[in-house]
Design an enzyme around this catalytic site. Structure first.
Site, PDB file in Angstrom:
ATOM      1  N   GLU A   1      38.079  38.404  35.681  1.00 22.63           N
ATOM      2  CA  GLU A   1      38.474  39.720  35.911  1.00 22.63           C
ATOM      3  C   GLU A   1      38.273  39.951  37.162  1.00 22.63           C
ATOM      4  O   GLU A   1      39.178  40.557  38.011  1.00 22.63           O
ATOM      5  CB  GLU A   1      37.131  40.902  35.306  1.00 22.63           C
ATOM      6  N   ALA A   2      37.935  38.761  38.585  1.00 20.35           N
ATOM      7  CA  ALA A   2      38.374  39.516  39.920  1.00 20.35           C
ATOM      8  C   ALA A   2      39.021  39.047  40.700  1.00 20.35           C
ATOM      9  O   ALA A   2      39.513  39.481  41.033  1.00 20.35           O
ATOM     10  CB  ALA A   2      36.628  38.121  40.504  1.00 20.35           C
TER      11      ALA A   2
END
Lengths: 333, 267
Positions: B57-58
């Site tokens: 996700e990052a």
């Protein structure tokens, strides 16, 4: 209007932050957090800050442990696999009577909120959160503040049927516009242009969404030099109000291509943060003890900082052993 | 490749990582969270699903790390990627746009409908144990094509009702917070596909949305009865079949390539 001379010193940081301000700290959990600027804020005795970064890392827990905050609004607060955020957790598990509020969000909704803030729009629709307790009115962590505190949206979310297409119900999220945004980066140009490698995370949006944005960097470089990396530059100087040079400004978090996480810091901090008294002693030594950040780095020692050094090609230190229960001795001079 | 049955001993945690990795396929785009999901996804990538696309996700997009990332933003996750976007693109665009086949999550409590709690133990307003927060778990469980959950098999974790629904399962929270409703009625696609535990793999009935035991780790001495004892609600075990031990190459990849330090596996 763009201010031309933007260079400030670390000791100027507290002057930009007022009690109650919504503070965005860039980076992501244990990576590229603006630790030196947070360190200076804690030393200045700031209180009642409202942390809004998505997500938070050791800087949130450290500010919780040093009683600088009264609100957190995010999707995660912790040290990843290193261990638990004991100071922050204590605020919720063992309330001490001091005012403290926490509001839960998610990575995507946190991202959309800061994007909306950066676009100058008041809210943005999202397709997640339905079916969960994150939007259960009973579990709205800020419910007592809504309609009273101007820095808190009047409601957490609003459900809305798609007014244009045959779509499903969407969840409207309030935009997020922090008062102050602190970012640490690899390099910043003297005009404020920010070079970041290894992941910008949400910092471009946060810089644009915030009222005031301050960037510390390992190095301040000339306009001429920052022009050479235009493809790698992530934030234009127009939205950066002040800059400062702070080597190791993200320690103990990792800075891509510069240094890795400091496992000794996490081991010692985690041990101390389990207990209020031990935490006081820890912050006395590591936060309030040194005369300035240079002295803090001296306290860590050159040998230890050298151990953290990242491999220029891989971006991290491939030799680093990371299991806290099997760490070698702290490298000493 | 000829698969050899392993002769060495191995732990329930290792079997769990292996069983979870086997669910992933070569053509999948998988969005993974930190911890065991990350270990299993990288294990799949290093063994049977070499072309699988791993997203975090990052920042990490289609990554093939050399060293186990500590978190989804770790420079180790960024190394060997083809693109370095932000959470806005990965979560707000690729996930929300329906481009993620499998979401891979851990958690503290799961119920019979696959509702997952990774937020707090006890009453949310006065928690017994507050956890770090759920990161992107809710988004992933809401928007991925299917969700795979990894969780240790204990009575306190497989519960009749989770203390807080962080991530919606098949029958999840009504918007007013009072009852449960099927996720399709809320317009949510996807849904829990499997729960991989330290005792076996559980799946969900397509119509009722209820969990059942699909397979159990017989080679580790696990029986259907033991699984029921470690589950806090009545569990259908009638369709369950035993699974054998990990293959040698799976265990070797796990121990020497994926997590040689035992950061997650705690050897």
């Amino acid at each position: 209007m763009v201010k031309k001379n933007k260079v400030i010193a670390l000791k100027d940081i507290p002057g930009f932050v007022r009690e109650g301000d919504r503070l965005w700290t860039g980076g992501w959990t244990v990576v590229r957090k603006p630790m030196a600027m947070v360190w200076e804020l804690i030393r200045s005795g700031k209180k009642k800050l409202h942390l809004v970064a998505n997500p938070g890392g050791p800087e949130f827990d450290l500010m919780a442990g040093c009683d600088c905050i009264s609100k957190t609004e995010t999707n995660y607060i912790g040290h990843e696999v290193f261990g638990h955020p004991y100071n922050w957790r204590r605020k919720l598990d063992e309330p001490d009577g001091e005012e403290f509020y926490h509001d839960d969000w998610t990575v995507k909704t946190g991202a959309l909120r800061i994007v909306a803030g950066s676009m100058g729009i008041p809210f943005i629709p999202s397709k997640s959160l339905l079916g969960s307790d994150i939007i259960n009115p009973e579990y709205d962590g800020f419910k007592e503040l809504r309609g009273k505190d101007k820095k808190v949206p009047r409601r957490k979310v609003k459900l809305m049927d798609d007014p244009f297409w045959d779509g499903d119900t969407v969840v409207l999220l309030p935009a997020l516009n922090p008062d102050v945004c602190l970012i640490h980066a690899q390099k910043v140009g003297e005009d404020g242009t920010v070079l970041i490698t290894g992941g910008t995370f949400l910092d471009y949006y946060a810089a644009l969404a915030s009222e005031v944005t301050i960037v510390s960097a390992e190095k301040i470089v000339s306009r001429e030099e920052i022009e050479k990396t235009a493809e790698m530059n992530k934030i234009p100087g127009m939205v950066v109000d002040a800059i400062l040079e702070v080597p190791y400004g993200a320690h103990p978090t990792a800075l891509h291509n510069y240094y890795d996480n400091d496992p000794w810091w996490f081991r010692d901090y985690l041990e101390a943060s389990k207990d209020v008294q031990k935490m006081r002693e820890w912050s006395k030594k590591w936060v309030h003890g040194p005369k300035d950040y240079r002295e803090y780095l001296e306290l860590l020692g050159k040998k230890r900082l050298k151990k953290l050094c990242a491999d220029g090609q891989k971006g991290y230190n491939p030799e680093m052993k990371r299991r806290l229960d099997r760490l070698e001795e702290v490298p000493s001079e | 490749m000829k698969k050899q049955i392993v002769e060495l001993g191995y732990s329930n945690l290792e079997m769990m990582a292996v069983a979870a990795s086997r669910i992933l396929e070569n053509d999948d785009t998988v969005l993974v969270g930190t911890g065991l999901p990350l270990v299993s996804a990288i294990l799949a990538k290093k063994t049977h699903a070499k072309e699988m696309t791993i997203l975090m996700e990052a920042v990490a997009f289609d990554c093939d790390p050399d060293a186990l990332p500590f978190c989804v933003a770790d420079p180790r996750a960024v190394y060997k990627t083809v693109w370095r976007p932000t959470a806005m693109e990965v979560m707000g665009q690729f996930l929300q746009r329906g481009k993620v086949d499998v979401g891979f999550l851990g958690g503290a409590q799961v119920d019979r409908y696959g509702n997952l709690n990774s937020t707090c133990i006890g009453d949310y307003n006065r928690p017994k144990r507050r956890m770090e927060g759920s990161g992107g778990a809710n988004d992933i469980a809401s928007l991925a094509g299917k969700t795979v959950i990894t969780i240790a098999h204990e009575r306190k974790r497989f519960v009749e009702e989770v203390d807080y629904i962080t991530s919606p399962g098949w029958r999840c929270r009504t918007p007013d917070g009072t009852g449960l409703v099927h996720r399709r009625e809320l317009g949510l696609n996807g849904g829990p596909y499997a729960v991989v535990s330290t005792m076996g793999v559980l799946k969900f009935d397509r119509t009722s949305g209820e969990i059942y035991l699909h397979s159990y780790y017989e080679d580790l001495g696990i029986t259907r009865e033991q699984v029921c004892e470690a589950t806090g609600f009545a569990l259908d075990t009638s369709k369950a079949s035993p699974v054998g031990p990990p293959f040698k190459e799976e265990l070797e990849a796990l121990r020497t390539v994926v997590d040689p330090e035992g950061i997650f596996m705690k050897y």
